[in-house]
Motif scaffolding. Structure first.
Motif, PDB file in Angstrom:
ATOM      1  N   ASP A   1       0.833  -1.206   0.000  1.00 48.32           N
ATOM      2  CA  ASP A   1       0.000   0.000   0.000  1.00 48.32           C
ATOM      3  C   ASP A   1       0.865   1.252   0.000  1.00 48.32           C
ATOM      4  OD1 ASP A   1      -2.355  -1.387  -0.075  1.00 48.32           O
ATOM      5  OD2 ASP A   1      -2.846  -1.104   2.044  1.00 48.32           O
ATOM      6  N   ALA A   2       1.933   1.233   0.816  1.00 51.21           N
ATOM      7  CA  ALA A   2       2.823   2.393   0.880  1.00 51.21           C
ATOM      8  C   ALA A   2       3.513   2.597  -0.473  1.00 51.21           C
ATOM      9  CB  ALA A   2       3.859   2.204   1.982  1.00 51.21           C
ATOM     10  N   ALA A   3       3.937   1.494  -1.101  1.00 50.58           N
ATOM     11  CA  ALA A   3       4.587   1.602  -2.418  1.00 50.58           C
ATOM     12  C   ALA A   3       3.595   2.125  -3.450  1.00 50.58           C
ATOM     13  CB  ALA A   3       5.138   0.237  -2.843  1.00 50.58           C
ATOM     14  N   ALA A   4       2.359   1.645  -3.399  1.00 55.08           N
ATOM     15  CA  ALA A   4       1.331   2.111  -4.345  1.00 55.08           C
ATOM     16  C   ALA A   4       1.072   3.602  -4.144  1.00 55.08           C
ATOM     17  CB  ALA A   4       0.044   1.314  -4.165  1.00 55.08           C
TER      18      ALA A   4
ATOM     19  N   GLU B   1       1.526   6.502  -6.868  1.00 55.19           N
ATOM     20  CA  GLU B   1       0.466   7.447  -7.226  1.00 55.19           C
ATOM     21  C   GLU B   1       0.980   8.885  -7.121  1.00 55.19           C
ATOM     22  OE1 GLU B   1      -2.784   6.546  -4.619  1.00 55.19           O
ATOM     23  OE2 GLU B   1      -3.265   4.677  -5.659  1.00 55.19           O
ATOM     24  N   GLU B   2       1.736   9.162  -6.060  1.00 58.65           N
ATOM     25  CA  GLU B   2       2.279  10.523  -5.886  1.00 58.65           C
ATOM     26  C   GLU B   2       3.264  10.850  -7.007  1.00 58.65           C
ATOM     27  OE1 GLU B   2       3.870  10.220  -1.937  1.00 58.65           O
ATOM     28  OE2 GLU B   2       1.911  10.475  -0.981  1.00 58.65           O
TER      29      GLU B   2
ATOM     30  N   GLN C   1       4.473  13.572 -12.115  1.00 61.90           N
ATOM     31  CA  GLN C   1       4.842  13.499 -13.534  1.00 61.90           C
ATOM     32  C   GLN C   1       3.740  14.090 -14.412  1.00 61.90           C
ATOM     33  OE1 GLN C   1       5.652   9.315 -13.894  1.00 61.90           O
ATOM     34  NE2 GLN C   1       7.804   9.546 -13.320  1.00 61.90           N
ATOM     35  N   ALA C   2       2.483  13.848 -14.027  1.00 61.48           N
ATOM     36  CA  ALA C   2       1.368  14.416 -14.803  1.00 61.48           C
ATOM     37  C   ALA C   2       1.410  15.938 -14.733  1.00 61.48           C
ATOM     38  CB  ALA C   2       0.035  13.881 -14.269  1.00 61.48           C
ATOM     39  N   GLU C   3       1.744  16.445 -13.554  1.00 61.61           N
ATOM     40  CA  GLU C   3       1.846  17.898 -13.390  1.00 61.61           C
ATOM     41  C   GLU C   3       2.990  18.452 -14.246  1.00 61.61           C
ATOM     42  OE1 GLU C   3       2.575  20.688  -9.576  1.00 61.61           O
ATOM     43  OE2 GLU C   3       1.126  19.059  -9.280  1.00 61.61           O
TER      44      GLU C   3
END
Length: 126
Positions: free
Chosen positions: A76-79, A83-84, A89-91
């Protein structure tokens, strides 16, 4: 009298035989009780062994669940980190697209400007 003695003797023999039958019956009951007790102890030992095995299995399951829970927390922490990273990267991509659009606009403006100057230079040359 002899007849009374014989009658007493017969009663005594009957009482002895009855006592012997009672002793044999008591011995049979004691044997049956001992066998039932052995069977009950054997059943109890088997049940205790089964309970020990069930407790060991439950403990193993608890350890497995703990391990899986810890592994899930790590995933979960890796996911979340992924996501962050994707959001960052999207930004960056959005910023780059915006910069590229601005550069295209400037390039278009510079081309129009250059074309207008070239037109003006041709006109003044004629």
């Amino acid at each position: 009298s002899e007849r009374e003695v014989r009658a007493q003797l017969a009663r005594a023999e009957a009482a002895r035989a009855e006592a012997e039958e009672a002793r044999k019956a008591e011995a049979r009951r004691a044997g049956e009780a001992a066998e039932a007790s052995r069977a009950a102890r054997s059943d109890l030992a088997a049940e205790q062994a089964a309970l020990r095995r069930a407790a060991e299995e439950a403990e193993q399951n608890r350890r497995t669940l703990t391990t899986l829970s810890e592994s899930l927390a790590v995933r979960d922490a890796a996911a979340k980190r992924n996501e962050e990273r994707i959001a960052a990267q999207a930004e960056e991509l959005a910023t780059a697209k915006s910069g590229a659009a601005a550069l295209r606009s400037q390039l278009d403006e510079a081309r129009r400007d250059a074309a207008a100057r070239a037109d003006a230079a041709r006109e003044s040359a004629t």
